[in-house]
Write a protein that holds these residues in place. Structure first.
Motif, short mmCIF file in Angstrom:
data_model
loop_
_atom_site.label_atom_id
_atom_site.label_comp_id
_atom_site.label_asym_id
_atom_site.label_seq_id
_atom_site.Cartn_x
_atom_site.Cartn_y
_atom_site.Cartn_z
N GLY A 206 41.97 -67.31 1.27
CA GLY A 206 40.53 -67.55 1.35
C GLY A 206 39.86 -66.72 2.43
N SER A 207 40.57 -66.52 3.54
CA SER A 207 40.02 -65.69 4.61
C SER A 207 39.87 -64.24 4.17
CB SER A 207 40.92 -65.76 5.84
OG SER A 207 40.99 -67.06 6.33
N VAL A 208 40.87 -63.73 3.47
CA VAL A 208 40.80 -62.36 2.96
C VAL A 208 39.69 -62.24 1.92
CG1 VAL A 208 42.06 -60.63 1.62
CG2 VAL A 208 43.19 -61.81 3.50
N MET A 209 39.58 -63.25 1.04
CA MET A 209 38.51 -63.23 0.03
C MET A 209 37.14 -63.26 0.69
SD MET A 209 39.92 -65.81 -2.91
CE MET A 209 38.33 -65.86 -3.74
N GLY A 210 37.00 -64.05 1.75
CA GLY A 210 35.72 -64.12 2.45
C GLY A 210 35.39 -62.84 3.19
N TYR A 211 36.41 -62.21 3.77
CA TYR A 211 36.19 -60.96 4.51
C TYR A 211 35.72 -59.85 3.59
CZ TYR A 211 36.96 -56.99 7.56
OH TYR A 211 36.80 -55.84 8.30
N PHE A 212 36.37 -59.72 2.44
CA PHE A 212 36.01 -58.66 1.50
C PHE A 212 34.97 -59.11 0.47
CE2 PHE A 212 40.30 -57.23 2.84
CZ PHE A 212 39.92 -56.02 3.38
N GLN A 213 34.48 -60.33 0.59
CA GLN A 213 33.48 -60.92 -0.29
C GLN A 213 33.91 -60.84 -1.76
OE1 GLN A 213 29.68 -59.24 0.69
NE2 GLN A 213 29.59 -60.29 2.65
N LEU A 214 35.14 -61.24 -2.00
CA LEU A 214 35.67 -61.29 -3.36
C LEU A 214 35.38 -62.68 -3.94
CD1 LEU A 214 39.14 -59.68 -2.69
CD2 LEU A 214 37.13 -58.57 -3.63
N GLY A 215 34.86 -62.73 -5.15
CA GLY A 215 34.60 -64.00 -5.79
C GLY A 215 33.35 -64.70 -5.30
N GLY A 216 32.44 -63.98 -4.73
CA GLY A 216 31.19 -64.60 -4.27
C GLY A 216 31.22 -64.95 -2.79
N ILE A 217 30.10 -65.48 -2.33
CA ILE A 217 29.96 -65.78 -0.91
C ILE A 217 30.64 -67.09 -0.53
CG2 ILE A 217 28.26 -66.27 0.88
CD1 ILE A 217 26.32 -64.45 -0.60
N ILE A 218 30.64 -68.05 -1.42
CA ILE A 218 31.10 -69.40 -1.10
C ILE A 218 32.58 -69.62 -1.39
CG2 ILE A 218 30.77 -71.86 -1.65
CD1 ILE A 218 28.49 -70.67 -0.08
N SER A 219 33.13 -69.05 -2.44
CA SER A 219 34.48 -69.41 -2.89
C SER A 219 35.58 -69.05 -1.88
CB SER A 219 34.78 -68.78 -4.24
OG SER A 219 34.72 -67.37 -4.16
N GLY A 220 35.49 -67.91 -1.23
CA GLY A 220 36.52 -67.51 -0.25
C GLY A 220 36.57 -68.43 0.95
N PRO A 221 35.44 -68.63 1.65
CA PRO A 221 35.47 -69.56 2.79
C PRO A 221 35.80 -71.00 2.39
CG PRO A 221 33.58 -68.12 2.95
CD PRO A 221 34.19 -67.87 1.61
N MET A 222 35.38 -71.43 1.20
CA MET A 222 35.70 -72.79 0.75
C MET A 222 37.19 -72.92 0.52
SD MET A 222 34.50 -75.74 0.15
CE MET A 222 32.77 -75.55 -0.10
N LEU A 223 37.82 -71.92 -0.07
CA LEU A 223 39.27 -71.93 -0.27
C LEU A 223 40.00 -71.95 1.07
CD1 LEU A 223 41.56 -71.77 -2.41
CD2 LEU A 223 41.48 -69.30 -2.11
N ALA A 224 39.51 -71.16 2.03
CA ALA A 224 40.12 -71.13 3.36
C ALA A 224 39.98 -72.48 4.04
CB ALA A 224 39.48 -70.03 4.20
N PHE A 225 38.83 -73.11 3.92
CA PHE A 225 38.59 -74.40 4.56
C PHE A 225 39.50 -75.48 3.95
CE2 PHE A 225 36.19 -78.41 4.81
CZ PHE A 225 36.11 -78.53 6.19
#
Length: 98
Positions: free
Chosen positions: A59-78
């Motif tokens: 989720g952190s990697v997804m949030g950093y590279f903004q993969l899958g939208g703005i919310i899904s990466g940080p939500m997965l990491a959380f």
């Protein structure tokens, strides 16, 4: 500094000052300096904790590279972080019986 509680005598065990440590079949075991009893984490808890940590990392990697939208990466990491933390805090260590 990580401090664990012995499941037998409830003595606080510092990981750096532990009496002895060993790894058996991939399980990290710790010996209490007070009662000399070996304890280890539950095997299923280790799997769930590692899954949560992988979700946190992914989720952190997804949030950093903004993969899958703005919310899904940080939500997965959380959610992954919550799973790993809850597993670490909720499931006690078990005694080693040879």
């Amino acid at each position: 500094m990580k401090i664990l509680e012995c499941p037998v005598c409830k003595h606080k065990v510092n990981l750096k000052l532990a009496a002895a440590t060993k790894k058996v079949n991939g399980i990290f075991m710790l010996q209490c300096a007070n009662c000399q009893q070996w304890s280890h984490e539950n095997q299923k808890a280790v799997v769930v904790k590692n899954l949560g940590l992988l979700m946190l990392l992914g989720g952190s990697v997804m949030g950093y590279f903004q993969l899958g939208g703005i919310i899904s990466g940080p939500m997965l990491a959380f959610i992954g972080g919550l799973i790993a933390l809850a597993t670490q805090l909720a499931i006690p260590r078990t005694l080693h019986t040879p």
